[in-house]
Motif scaffolding. Structure first.
Motif, PDB file in Angstrom:
ATOM      1  N   GLY A 150       0.818  -1.220   0.000  1.00 24.00           N
ATOM      2  CA  GLY A 150       0.000   0.000   0.000  1.00 24.00           C
ATOM      3  C   GLY A 150       0.843   1.258   0.000  1.00 24.00           C
ATOM      4  N   ARG A 151       1.890   1.266   0.807  1.00 21.19           N
ATOM      5  CA  ARG A 151       2.689   2.498   0.879  1.00 21.19           C
ATOM      6  C   ARG A 151       3.518   2.695  -0.395  1.00 21.19           C
ATOM      7  NH1 ARG A 151       6.358   1.200   6.183  1.00 21.19           N
ATOM      8  NH2 ARG A 151       4.680  -0.204   6.760  1.00 21.19           N
ATOM      9  N   LEU A 152       3.929   1.586  -1.028  1.00 21.02           N
ATOM     10  CA  LEU A 152       4.651   1.721  -2.301  1.00 21.02           C
ATOM     11  C   LEU A 152       3.726   2.327  -3.367  1.00 21.02           C
ATOM     12  CD1 LEU A 152       7.128   1.266  -4.093  1.00 21.02           C
ATOM     13  CD2 LEU A 152       6.379  -1.086  -4.447  1.00 21.02           C
ATOM     14  N   VAL A 153       2.496   1.823  -3.415  1.00 16.85           N
ATOM     15  CA  VAL A 153       1.520   2.340  -4.384  1.00 16.85           C
ATOM     16  C   VAL A 153       1.260   3.822  -4.115  1.00 16.85           C
ATOM     17  CG1 VAL A 153      -0.889   2.201  -5.140  1.00 16.85           C
ATOM     18  CG2 VAL A 153       0.394   0.094  -4.695  1.00 16.85           C
ATOM     19  N   GLU A 154       1.029   4.154  -2.841  1.00 18.10           N
ATOM     20  CA  GLU A 154       0.689   5.535  -2.488  1.00 18.10           C
ATOM     21  C   GLU A 154       1.821   6.501  -2.855  1.00 18.10           C
ATOM     22  OE1 GLU A 154      -1.754   6.932   1.137  1.00 18.10           O
ATOM     23  OE2 GLU A 154       0.320   6.921   1.820  1.00 18.10           O
TER      24      GLU A 154
END
Ligand code: SF4
Ligand code: FE
Length: 481
Positions: free
Chosen positions: A279-283
């Protein structure tokens, strides 16, 4: 590396590329691809121009060497601001998507995230990533940042899909590496890239852990198939006299990339089933790319505003007050996008690795504006240009002995102006609002770096409504001041 060195480097790649159902040996020489490669080549050509030195070059935090900014990891707010300024310059020069930003945004998002993964889990993801980054910087390579999966039934999670390959996944692993299968859709500039960097497309949960995967591969790794996407009116690029394209020099490009049991050595794997980190990579990737649009779309907007203003002159209406108003409105909208790109950069902060991340709330506000304002700018440009953008005969007809003089006589603008200037400018407006570049300037503004709803979700999460309610309660006398 000059633009022509870059073209030579692409020719060395042995890839499986399909264009309109045909396997194409040398895609860079294909008329449907050539203009898009020219656009990326401008990111190298800028290195030769001293007036852009500050924007195109940066100092590598790994080697201390001077590198092309498209391979750079942002280490200050100045770096973030210079990125947006560079993108505006390139949007102005090319009038389309110059494609190289997705790779830069992927590198930066991965730099931050692999640092956290190695710190928290002990897996040497960050060391591996830095070795890859060093190579990209040394080679001045173009990377494709591949995030968007086909997604199948949008109401279902990756593991719930009837066909498990509708999200890219790890199918097996061994001592040497992993085998992956799946696809990535509308991959900007993938045929102009040396490396493909794959990332997951959303925050994954435990059941989806096979889908939490990130890696980099050579663009011609066995198992990769490219299928070129069409663009509006792209057949005009295939005509013997390409006068009707509108932008004679540059274009964008998107492909469907299929990964059919592709092998990736561990050295190039940056995430493998650590679903907590997807999730944090995508964000972060999405945040960086939403920042990017505040630069590139403003640059393309400059071209469209210029074309509308030139046409107003050619057609003798430049002094009409409503035309002046419309041009001011276009400038206002366009500069608002740029303001957003600069603001989210200026408000950026250092992350744990020392790499600077944009302000995510402001980057998402930037992109949400980008889903609207280019459409309004395009509407005003069409208003000023007139209906000829949709009814004009071919500019090749200007060469015809009988109808050429008729075209020149009856499409004359103000007296004394060469008619062909007016007609070429109309074609450029058509290119940007209805033609091939509308894919980059409009549809990509809507859906690139995530569709509008994706920005609303982040805005809702980042906005801290509770804090705003507290402010209101205090002034209303409900809470003590
Ligand atoms: Fe760069 Fe803009 Fe194209 Fe994205 S859409 S790759 S930011 S030019
Ligand atoms: Fe994009």
């Amino acid at each position: 590396m000059t633009g022509s060195d870059y073209l030579d480097s692409l020719k060395r790649l042995r890839r499986k590329v399909y264009i309109r159902g045909e396997l194409v040996e040398d895609p860079q020489n294909h008329p449907l691809v050539r203009l898009s490669t020219n656009a990326v080549a401008q990111t190298y050509e800028l290195e030769q121009q001293p007036e852009h030195e500050e924007l195109i070059f940066a100092r590598s935090h790994l080697s201390g060497r001077r590198i092309n900014r498209f391979t750079h990891i942002h280490r200050s707010t100045d770096d973030l601001i210079n990125k947006v300024k560079l993108q505006r310059v390139l949007g102005q020069r090319t009038g389309t998507c110059f494609q190289r930003c997705v790779g830069m945004d992927a590198l930066n998002a991965l730099e931050i995230t692999t640092f956290e993964m190695e710190r928290d889990l002990g897996t040497p993801y960050h060391q591996r990533f830095n070795r890859f980054l060093q190579q990209v910087q040394d080679e001045n390579a173009v990377c494709d940042g591949a995030m968007t999966d086909p997604k199948g039934d949008r109401g279902k999670r990756p593991h719930e899909q009837a066909d498990p390959d509708l999200y890219l996944r790890v199918v097996s692993e061994n001592r040497e590496g992993i085998i992956v299968r799946g696809a990535k859709c509308h991959q900007t500039g993938s045929l102009n890239s040396h490396y493909i960097i794959v990332m997951p497309t959303l925050a994954m949960k435990e059941e989806d852990r096979d889908y939490a995967v990130s890696f980099a591969v050579e663009a011609d790794a066995p198992g990769i198939t490219y299928i070129l996407g069409r663009q509006p009116s792209d057949n005009r690029k295939l005509e013997p006299n390409p006068a009707d394209i509108g932008n004679l020099y540059f274009g964008g490009q998107e492909c469907l990339i299929v990964f059919d049991d592709l092998f990736v050595p561990w050295e190039r794997v940056f995430m493998c089933r650590e679903y907590h980190y997807s999730g944090r990579l995508v964000e972060r990737f999405a945040g960086y790319h939403r920042q990017s649009y505040g630069g590139c779309k403003a640059g393309v907007g400059d071209v469209l505003i210029g074309a509308a203003a030139a046409l107003a002159e050619y057609q003798g209406v430049e002094k009409a007050s409503h035309i002046k108003d419309k041009l001011v409105e276009m400038i206002h909208l366009n500069e608002t996008l740029f303001c957003c790109g600069i603001a989210c950069s200026a408000q950026g902060r250092a992350t744990a690795s020392g790499t600077f991340l944009i302000d995510l709330l402001l980057a998402n506000v930037c992109k949400l504006n980008v889903t609207r304002f280019p459409y309004e700018i395009a509407r005003l440009a069409e208003d000023i240009a007139g209906g000829l953008i949709a009814t004009l005969p071919s500019l090749a007809d200007l060469e015809h002995p009988e109808i050429g003089p008729l075209m020149k006589k009856y499409y004359q603008g103000i007296a004394g102006l060469d008619t062909s200037c007016r007609l070429k400018m109309l074609r450029l407006v058509e290119n940007l609002t209805l033609g091939p570049a509308a894919a980059a300037y409009l549809t990509e503004s809507m859906h690139g770096a995530g569709s509008p709803q994706a920005q609303r979700v982040v805005i809702a999460r980042q906005a801290d409504l509770e804090q705003k309610k507290k402010l209101a309660r205090r002034l209303a006398g409900i809470d003590p001041f």
